[in-house]
Design a protein around this motif. Structure first.
Motif, PDB file in Angstrom:
ATOM      1  N   VAL A  94     -22.803 -29.137  17.159  1.00  0.00           N
ATOM      2  CA  VAL A  94     -22.814 -30.378  16.390  1.00  0.00           C
ATOM      3  C   VAL A  94     -23.620 -31.393  17.190  1.00  0.00           C
ATOM      4  CG1 VAL A  94     -21.433 -32.289  15.489  1.00  0.00           C
ATOM      5  CG2 VAL A  94     -20.587 -29.944  15.301  1.00  0.00           C
ATOM      6  N   GLY A  95     -24.642 -31.967  16.549  1.00  0.00           N
ATOM      7  CA  GLY A  95     -25.432 -32.985  17.214  1.00  0.00           C
ATOM      8  C   GLY A  95     -24.868 -34.368  16.978  1.00  0.00           C
ATOM      9  N   CYS A  96     -24.535 -34.651  15.719  1.00  0.00           N
ATOM     10  CA  CYS A  96     -24.078 -35.991  15.351  1.00  0.00           C
ATOM     11  C   CYS A  96     -23.268 -35.916  14.065  1.00  0.00           C
ATOM     12  CB  CYS A  96     -25.304 -36.887  15.138  1.00  0.00           C
ATOM     13  SG  CYS A  96     -24.922 -38.532  14.529  1.00  0.00           S
ATOM     14  N   PHE A  97     -22.175 -36.653  14.006  1.00  0.00           N
ATOM     15  CA  PHE A  97     -21.434 -36.801  12.760  1.00  0.00           C
ATOM     16  C   PHE A  97     -21.996 -38.002  12.006  1.00  0.00           C
ATOM     17  CE2 PHE A  97     -18.140 -34.468  15.150  1.00  0.00           C
ATOM     18  CZ  PHE A  97     -17.873 -33.475  14.221  1.00  0.00           C
ATOM     19  N   PHE A  98     -22.194 -37.840  10.703  1.00  0.00           N
ATOM     20  CA  PHE A  98     -22.630 -38.938   9.843  1.00  0.00           C
ATOM     21  C   PHE A  98     -21.451 -39.579   9.112  1.00  0.00           C
ATOM     22  CE2 PHE A  98     -26.434 -36.071   9.602  1.00  0.00           C
ATOM     23  CZ  PHE A  98     -27.261 -36.852  10.378  1.00  0.00           C
ATOM     24  N   HIS A 120     -28.346 -32.519   6.146  1.00  0.00           N
ATOM     25  CA  HIS A 120     -27.035 -32.554   6.785  1.00  0.00           C
ATOM     26  C   HIS A 120     -26.261 -31.303   6.408  1.00  0.00           C
ATOM     27  CE1 HIS A 120     -26.163 -33.976   2.722  1.00  0.00           C
ATOM     28  NE2 HIS A 120     -24.918 -33.589   2.921  1.00  0.00           N
ATOM     29  N   LYS A 121     -25.180 -31.071   7.122  1.00  0.00           N
ATOM     30  CA  LYS A 121     -24.241 -29.994   6.818  1.00  0.00           C
ATOM     31  C   LYS A 121     -22.894 -30.628   6.500  1.00  0.00           C
ATOM     32  CE  LYS A 121     -26.451 -26.663   9.863  1.00  0.00           C
ATOM     33  NZ  LYS A 121     -26.278 -25.725  10.972  1.00  0.00           N
ATOM     34  N   ASN A 122     -22.065 -29.904   5.772  1.00  0.00           N
ATOM     35  CA  ASN A 122     -20.715 -30.348   5.447  1.00  0.00           C
ATOM     36  C   ASN A 122     -19.709 -29.405   6.089  1.00  0.00           C
ATOM     37  OD1 ASN A 122     -22.533 -31.189   3.183  1.00  0.00           O
ATOM     38  ND2 ASN A 122     -20.680 -32.200   2.489  1.00  0.00           N
ATOM     39  N   VAL A 123     -18.575 -29.953   6.479  1.00  0.00           N
ATOM     40  CA  VAL A 123     -17.440 -29.146   6.897  1.00  0.00           C
ATOM     41  C   VAL A 123     -16.226 -29.672   6.136  1.00  0.00           C
ATOM     42  CG1 VAL A 123     -16.907 -30.557   8.946  1.00  0.00           C
ATOM     43  CG2 VAL A 123     -16.098 -28.188   8.823  1.00  0.00           C
ATOM     44  N   ILE A 174     -14.411 -24.494   6.185  1.00  0.00           N
ATOM     45  CA  ILE A 174     -15.695 -23.964   5.724  1.00  0.00           C
ATOM     46  C   ILE A 174     -16.814 -24.961   6.039  1.00  0.00           C
ATOM     47  CG2 ILE A 174     -14.694 -22.549   3.887  1.00  0.00           C
ATOM     48  CD1 ILE A 174     -15.715 -24.714   1.864  1.00  0.00           C
ATOM     49  N   THR A 175     -18.016 -24.417   6.169  1.00  0.00           N
ATOM     50  CA  THR A 175     -19.211 -25.241   6.296  1.00  0.00           C
ATOM     51  C   THR A 175     -20.212 -24.785   5.243  1.00  0.00           C
ATOM     52  OG1 THR A 175     -20.316 -23.796   7.894  1.00  0.00           O
ATOM     53  CG2 THR A 175     -18.908 -25.541   8.791  1.00  0.00           C
ATOM     54  N   PHE A 176     -21.099 -25.696   4.867  1.00  0.00           N
ATOM     55  CA  PHE A 176     -22.137 -25.372   3.888  1.00  0.00           C
ATOM     56  C   PHE A 176     -23.167 -26.480   3.891  1.00  0.00           C
ATOM     57  CE2 PHE A 176     -18.599 -27.444   1.750  1.00  0.00           C
ATOM     58  CZ  PHE A 176     -19.212 -28.506   1.095  1.00  0.00           C
ATOM     59  N   GLU A 177     -24.279 -26.214   3.202  1.00  0.00           N
ATOM     60  CA  GLU A 177     -25.327 -27.209   3.002  1.00  0.00           C
ATOM     61  C   GLU A 177     -25.680 -27.210   1.528  1.00  0.00           C
ATOM     62  OE1 GLU A 177     -28.723 -27.168   5.789  1.00  0.00           O
ATOM     63  OE2 GLU A 177     -27.627 -25.550   6.803  1.00  0.00           O
ATOM     64  N   GLY A 178     -26.068 -28.363   1.014  1.00  0.00           N
ATOM     65  CA  GLY A 178     -26.582 -28.436  -0.349  1.00  0.00           C
ATOM     66  C   GLY A 178     -25.610 -29.012  -1.356  1.00  0.00           C
ATOM     67  N   TYR A 185     -22.561 -33.676   9.133  1.00  0.00           N
ATOM     68  CA  TYR A 185     -23.069 -33.648  10.499  1.00  0.00           C
ATOM     69  C   TYR A 185     -24.436 -32.976  10.553  1.00  0.00           C
ATOM     70  CZ  TYR A 185     -21.620 -28.737  10.493  1.00  0.00           C
ATOM     71  OH  TYR A 185     -21.480 -27.414  10.181  1.00  0.00           O
ATOM     72  N   THR A 186     -25.044 -33.042  11.703  1.00  0.00           N
ATOM     73  CA  THR A 186     -26.255 -32.300  11.995  1.00  0.00           C
ATOM     74  C   THR A 186     -25.999 -31.432  13.220  1.00  0.00           C
ATOM     75  OG1 THR A 186     -28.629 -32.482  12.438  1.00  0.00           O
ATOM     76  CG2 THR A 186     -27.247 -34.136  13.429  1.00  0.00           C
ATOM     77  N   SER A 187     -26.697 -30.303  13.280  1.00  0.00           N
ATOM     78  CA  SER A 187     -26.490 -29.409  14.446  1.00  0.00           C
ATOM     79  C   SER A 187     -27.566 -29.634  15.485  1.00  0.00           C
ATOM     80  CB  SER A 187     -26.457 -27.960  14.016  1.00  0.00           C
ATOM     81  OG  SER A 187     -27.569 -27.630  13.228  1.00  0.00           O
TER      82      SER A 187
END
Length: 177
Positions: free
Chosen positions: A93-97, A123-126, A152-156, A175-177
């Motif tokens: 994880v690079g940064c939480f938005f 971004h990604k979602n968890v 779970i994680t996902f994008e889109g 977040y971003t990785s």
């Protein structure tokens, strides 16, 4: 694509989970989830009000800031809890938005929320499912039928089915990785 992560269910996780179901935990009414001009098929999907507790507010030009803002004194605990899960799964994880707790009660009528992306930048979602109330998550061609403590994680673009019987409490973070 939806990816399931293992949940180590640490002591901090247990404490964070117990804390939000306490009758003294502060939940706040949220009237809408999307911008007023967001287009969607109203015959199939529903924009809904719900209860939320924003821990970290997303950056958004309409609020006058372009960076995340701490909204809750409890942010540090839930951020650490998420990092325990990510570290256990060797996910970076690079940064939480954004980090938010959502509580949705069962409703009659249209049972699907609006397909959407949480941000208009990569971004990604968890999602961490904190109750066992159902409410499938849809992302592209994948569906996740949640159980309590699933992660779970996902994008889109994604959307959710509303719970049928019990309140659905989910920790949502982007977040971003």
């Amino acid at each position: 694509m939806i990816k399931r992560l293992a949940n180590p269910k640490t002591e901090l996780y247990r404490q964070c989970k117990e804390f939000i179901v306490d009758e003294n935990f502060p939940w706040y009414f949220t009237r809408r989830t999307l911008a007023p001009d967001y287009q969607y098929d109203r015959s199939k999907h529903r924009e809904m009000s719900f209860l939320a507790h924003s821990l970290l507010v997303r950056p958004h030009s309409s609020t006058g800031h372009h960076y995340p803002i701490q909204q809750s004194e409890y942010l540090e605990h839930y951020e650490k809890m998420l990092m325990e899960i990510f570290d256990f799964n060797e996910e970076k994880v690079g940064c939480f938005f954004r980090i938010c707790l959502n509580l949705v009660y069962p409703r009659s009528g249209i049972q699907l929320t609006i397909p959407h992306q949480d941000h208009f930048y990569p971004h990604k979602n968890v999602l961490v499912y904190l109750t066992n109330s159902g409410g499938e998550t849809y992302c592209e061609d994948d569906v996740h039928d949640p159980r309590e403590d699933d992660v779970i994680t996902f994008e889109g673009e994604h959307y959710h089915k509303l719970p049928e019987n019990d309140a659905r409490i989910v920790l949502v973070a982007t977040y971003t990785s």
